[in-house]
Design a protein around this motif. Structure first.
Motif, short mmCIF file in Angstrom:
data_model
loop_
_atom_site.label_atom_id
_atom_site.label_comp_id
_atom_site.label_asym_id
_atom_site.label_seq_id
_atom_site.Cartn_x
_atom_site.Cartn_y
_atom_site.Cartn_z
N ALA A 168 64.79 74.55 -4.34
CA ALA A 168 64.28 74.60 -5.71
C ALA A 168 63.96 73.21 -6.29
O ALA A 168 64.49 72.82 -7.32
CB ALA A 168 65.27 75.33 -6.62
N PRO A 169 63.04 72.47 -5.66
CA PRO A 169 62.66 71.17 -6.21
C PRO A 169 61.89 71.34 -7.52
O PRO A 169 61.28 72.38 -7.76
CB PRO A 169 61.78 70.57 -5.12
N GLU A 170 61.94 70.31 -8.35
CA GLU A 170 61.18 70.33 -9.61
C GLU A 170 59.68 70.33 -9.35
O GLU A 170 58.91 70.90 -10.11
CB GLU A 170 61.51 69.10 -10.46
N THR B 59 48.57 65.30 6.88
CA THR B 59 49.10 65.74 5.59
C THR B 59 50.53 65.25 5.41
O THR B 59 51.27 65.08 6.38
CB THR B 59 49.12 67.28 5.45
N VAL B 60 50.88 65.03 4.16
CA VAL B 60 52.26 64.76 3.77
C VAL B 60 52.54 65.62 2.55
O VAL B 60 51.79 65.59 1.57
CB VAL B 60 52.51 63.27 3.43
N THR B 61 53.61 66.41 2.63
CA THR B 61 54.05 67.22 1.51
C THR B 61 55.38 66.66 1.03
O THR B 61 56.30 66.48 1.83
CB THR B 61 54.22 68.69 1.93
N VAL B 62 55.45 66.38 -0.26
CA VAL B 62 56.63 65.78 -0.87
C VAL B 62 57.23 66.76 -1.87
O VAL B 62 56.49 67.36 -2.65
CB VAL B 62 56.25 64.46 -1.58
N SER B 63 58.54 66.90 -1.84
CA SER B 63 59.27 67.66 -2.86
C SER B 63 60.30 66.73 -3.46
O SER B 63 60.90 65.91 -2.75
CB SER B 63 59.97 68.87 -2.22
N LEU B 64 60.50 66.87 -4.77
CA LEU B 64 61.46 65.96 -5.41
C LEU B 64 61.99 66.53 -6.72
O LEU B 64 61.44 67.47 -7.28
CB LEU B 64 60.82 64.59 -5.65
N ASP B 65 63.07 65.93 -7.15
CA ASP B 65 63.66 66.13 -8.47
C ASP B 65 63.79 64.75 -9.10
O ASP B 65 64.07 63.77 -8.41
CB ASP B 65 65.08 66.71 -8.38
N LEU B 66 63.62 64.70 -10.41
CA LEU B 66 63.83 63.46 -11.15
C LEU B 66 65.07 63.60 -12.01
O LEU B 66 65.36 64.68 -12.52
CB LEU B 66 62.62 63.16 -12.04
N ASP B 67 65.78 62.49 -12.20
CA ASP B 67 66.92 62.51 -13.11
C ASP B 67 66.39 62.43 -14.54
O ASP B 67 65.18 62.28 -14.75
CB ASP B 67 67.92 61.40 -12.76
N PRO B 68 67.26 62.52 -15.54
CA PRO B 68 66.78 62.50 -16.94
C PRO B 68 66.03 61.22 -17.32
O PRO B 68 65.21 61.23 -18.24
CB PRO B 68 68.06 62.64 -17.76
N GLN B 69 66.27 60.12 -16.62
CA GLN B 69 65.56 58.87 -16.90
C GLN B 69 64.25 58.75 -16.14
O GLN B 69 63.56 57.74 -16.23
CB GLN B 69 66.45 57.66 -16.56
N GLY B 70 63.88 59.77 -15.37
CA GLY B 70 62.61 59.75 -14.65
C GLY B 70 62.66 59.08 -13.29
O GLY B 70 61.63 58.78 -12.70
N ILE C 269 63.71 59.17 -9.19
CA ILE C 269 63.83 60.18 -8.15
C ILE C 269 65.31 60.37 -7.82
O ILE C 269 66.01 59.44 -7.44
CB ILE C 269 63.04 59.79 -6.89
N ALA C 270 65.78 61.62 -7.99
CA ALA C 270 67.17 61.96 -7.70
C ALA C 270 67.31 62.59 -6.31
O ALA C 270 68.29 62.34 -5.61
CB ALA C 270 67.72 62.91 -8.76
N ARG C 271 66.34 63.42 -5.96
CA ARG C 271 66.31 64.05 -4.63
C ARG C 271 64.89 63.97 -4.11
O ARG C 271 63.94 64.12 -4.88
CB ARG C 271 66.74 65.52 -4.68
N TYR C 272 64.75 63.76 -2.79
CA TYR C 272 63.44 63.54 -2.20
C TYR C 272 63.39 64.12 -0.80
O TYR C 272 64.32 63.97 -0.03
CB TYR C 272 63.16 62.03 -2.13
N SER C 273 62.30 64.80 -0.52
CA SER C 273 62.09 65.35 0.82
C SER C 273 60.61 65.22 1.16
O SER C 273 59.75 65.34 0.28
CB SER C 273 62.50 66.82 0.85
N GLN C 274 60.33 64.99 2.44
CA GLN C 274 58.94 64.89 2.87
C GLN C 274 58.74 65.64 4.18
O GLN C 274 59.60 65.63 5.05
CB GLN C 274 58.50 63.44 2.99
N ASP C 275 57.59 66.29 4.27
CA ASP C 275 57.17 66.96 5.49
C ASP C 275 55.90 66.24 5.93
O ASP C 275 54.87 66.32 5.25
CB ASP C 275 56.91 68.45 5.22
N VAL C 276 55.99 65.51 7.03
CA VAL C 276 54.93 64.61 7.45
C VAL C 276 54.27 65.13 8.72
O VAL C 276 54.92 65.27 9.75
CB VAL C 276 55.50 63.19 7.70
#
Length: 150
Positions: free
Chosen positions: A28-30, A43-54, A56-63
């Motif tokens: 459930a990425p943002e 292609t590169v697909t990126v999924s991420l979540d940001l913390d309240p300050q903007g 990157i808190a969590r990061y994943s990439q499919d390359v």
């Protein structure tokens, strides 16, 4: 393969391509964004979540890219957690300038992208090299836009 291409695909680039960080999919990425190079189909697909300050808190990439695109994603992916949109955008712009205009190597923590300096002469590879940073900026913009609407 020409001597120039052999130099381009150095052991360091191939080692980076073989050791890709941040490949575990996120639950459930943002935001998720995909960048594609029309020339080579990388292609590169990126999924991420940001913390309240903007940041990157969590990061994943499919390359799914050539060795140069993979090396770029490996360097940038290792540096993503904790970065702001401005920092990622600056790294992307610095990498683009390094490749296209002979500019300096991107600032830390993205200075490992120096390994791609030999790719300056291969314009057909530039889009693939920029994919990870392009997709990350896109995903961060999505999150910030959704937060602004909320």
């Amino acid at each position: 393969m020409s001597d120039d291409l052999i130099k381009l695909y150095s052991g360091r680039i191939l080692a980076l391509a073989a050791d890709m960080p941040a490949t575990e999919p996120l639950d459930a990425p943002e935001a998720t964004a995909k960048a594609r190079s029309p020339l080579c189909g990388s292609t590169v697909t990126v999924s991420l979540d940001l913390d309240p300050q903007g940041r990157i808190a969590r990061y994943s990439q499919d390359v799914k890219a050539c060795a140069l695109g993979q090396a770029s994603a490996a360097v940038s992916g290792a540096a993503m957690v904790g970065r702001t949109e401005g920092e990622v955008r600056r790294a992307r712009d610095e990498l683009r300038a390094m490749l296209r205009e002979g500019g300096p190597v991107p600032s830390a923590p993205f200075d490992g992208l120096e390994v791609l300096v030999p790719a300056r002469d291969y314009r057909n590879r530039h889009a693939s090299i920029l994919l990870a940073l392009d997709a990350t900026v896109d995903a961060m913009e999505q999150v910030m836009a959704a937060r602004a609407e909320a």
